[in-house]
Design an enzyme around this catalytic site. Structure first.
Site, PDB file in Angstrom:
ATOM      1  N   PRO A   2      40.452  42.915  33.746  1.00 42.37           N
ATOM      2  CG  PRO A   2      40.007  41.639  31.842  1.00 42.37           C
ATOM      3  CD  PRO A   2      41.041  42.502  32.453  1.00 42.37           C
ATOM      4  CD  GLU A   3      39.342  42.586  39.799  1.00 43.06           C
ATOM      5  OE1 GLU A   3      38.561  42.370  40.730  1.00 43.06           O
ATOM      6  OE2 GLU A   3      40.404  43.208  39.926  1.00 43.06           O
ATOM      7  CE  LYS A  61      38.495  37.510  38.313  1.00 39.19           C
ATOM      8  NZ  LYS A  61      39.847  37.307  38.853  1.00 39.19           N
ATOM      9  NE  ARG A 304      48.784  38.433  41.996  1.00 41.84           N
ATOM     10  CZ  ARG A 304      48.099  37.458  41.492  1.00 41.84           C
ATOM     11  NH1 ARG A 304      46.819  37.429  41.675  1.00 41.84           N
ATOM     12  NH2 ARG A 304      48.656  36.499  40.812  1.00 41.84           N
TER      13      ARG A 304
END
Length: 324
Positions: A2-3, A61, A304
DNA sequence: CGACTAGCCTGAAGGC
DNA sequence: TGCCTTCAGGCTAGTC
């Protein structure tokens, strides 16, 4: 996952259902969901039970629910601290705020915290904080006035007494690019002092909030920038262009997320792929760049991945640095 | 102060 | 079949 867009979908779905509702009871099913709750301020259950939810607000967020007194009782520790409080929530990687009827079976393996609510108009309902990977959390926190005196975050009502206050946990988080009070010039100025790569800066929530790995990659693709390009090396027009792209990417995702949103089931898990079908670079390693056809590459970045088009998004070194 | 990294966590997926 | 490794990544705390 979720952004900003996904969290805003959650906020928008939650707000009409829970605003004005009284928290009748709270179940803490997993203490790990309270890692950001300062136990010294009091017990989470005790601080929230009996309180009325005044709004659902978002910055970047982070979500928070300002809570107030009800029926002559101020929920709290009795230490006569009148600063308003809020329930602060962060979804982390896999958090969800699921709106449910009170009789919904409690078979959720990853349910961490349950809020049992009584709403004057909608009756009884339940908010389940469900989080598989426990990177998310809820906490009760005090509110402090915003540094710039502007409205703290996004919500439907900006006139409440809590509107220009932000939970202390969120006070160091920058405004997000869709916030009307976002200071463009301040961002451009901070970029001048950033020697590190522009992607790293986009992900720094203290500089600009709401952007995660997906929308960082998408924004950089949109303007043809390499993520390792030093932020300070960008000309002012390029900075303006980048910020415009960020807003465009977030805004489009918001519209798509908003249209696929089911009011009875607030899902932020990314499973329904709000924006997945319109991604140009993220997660598309090996596939042709939609702009030039060159295969998108995936590169290691901060434990990442980064995804970019090796042709459209080249690192441009300064002449002085590459002089031979 | 800025820059940067380790660590937190679970489940899916792939290699052997 | 099953064990092992890798990957996903937002945020905080800590070092330099």
């Amino acid at each position: 996952m979720p952004e900003l867009p996904e969290v805003e979908v959650v906020r928008a779905g939650l707000a009409p259902a829970v605003t004005g509702a009284r928290i009748a009871a709270v179940d803490v099913l997993d203490e790990r969901a309270l890692t950001r709750h300062d136990a010294a301020s009091g017990d989470f259950e005790r601080l929230t039970t009996g309180a009325v939810i005044r709004a659902v607000v978002r910055r970047g967020k982070f979500l928070w629910l300002p809570i107030g007194e009800v029926a002559g009782r101020i929920p709290g520790d009795g230490r006569n601290d009148s600063r308003p409080r809020a329930i602060v929530g962060h979804l982390g990687m896999s958090g969800q705020m699921l709106l449910r009827t009170p009789d919904h079976p409690g078979d959720d393996r990853h349910a961490r915290i349950r809020l049992h609510l009584e709403h004057p108009a909608h009756g009884e309902l339940r908010v389940d904080f469900v989080d598989q990977r426990t990177f998310g959390s809820l906490a009760v926190d005090r509110m402090v006035a915003t540094a710039d005196g502007e409205v703290a975050g996004f919500s439907a009502d900006v006139t409440g007494e809590w509107a220009r206050s932000v939970p202390t946990q969120v006070s160091h988080i920058a405004r997000d690019p869709l916030d009307p009070a976002f200071d463009d010039d301040l961002l451009f100025e901070r970029m001048s002092r950033r020697a590190s790569g522009v992607k790293r800066m986009l992900l720094d929530q203290g500089v600009v909030s709401g952007i995660g790995n997906i929308y960082a990659d998408e924004s950089l693709w949109a303007v043809g920038l390499h993520g390792e390009q030093p932020a300070s090396s960008l000309s002012r027009p390029r900075r303006v262009e980048l910020l415009r792209a960020v807003r465009d990417v977030l805004g489009k995702a918001l519209v798509e997320g908003g249209t696929s949103f089911d009011a009875q089931y607030v899902n932020v898990n990314g499973q329904s792929g709000y924006f997945a079908h319109s991604l140009n670079a993220y997660g598309r390693a090996g596939e042709p760049c939609p702009r030039c056809g060159t295969p998108i590459v995936r590169e290691a970045f901060m434990n990442r991945s980064s995804h970019r088009c090796p042709r459209c998004q080249r690192l441009r070194r300064r002449r002085a640095a590459t002089a031979r």
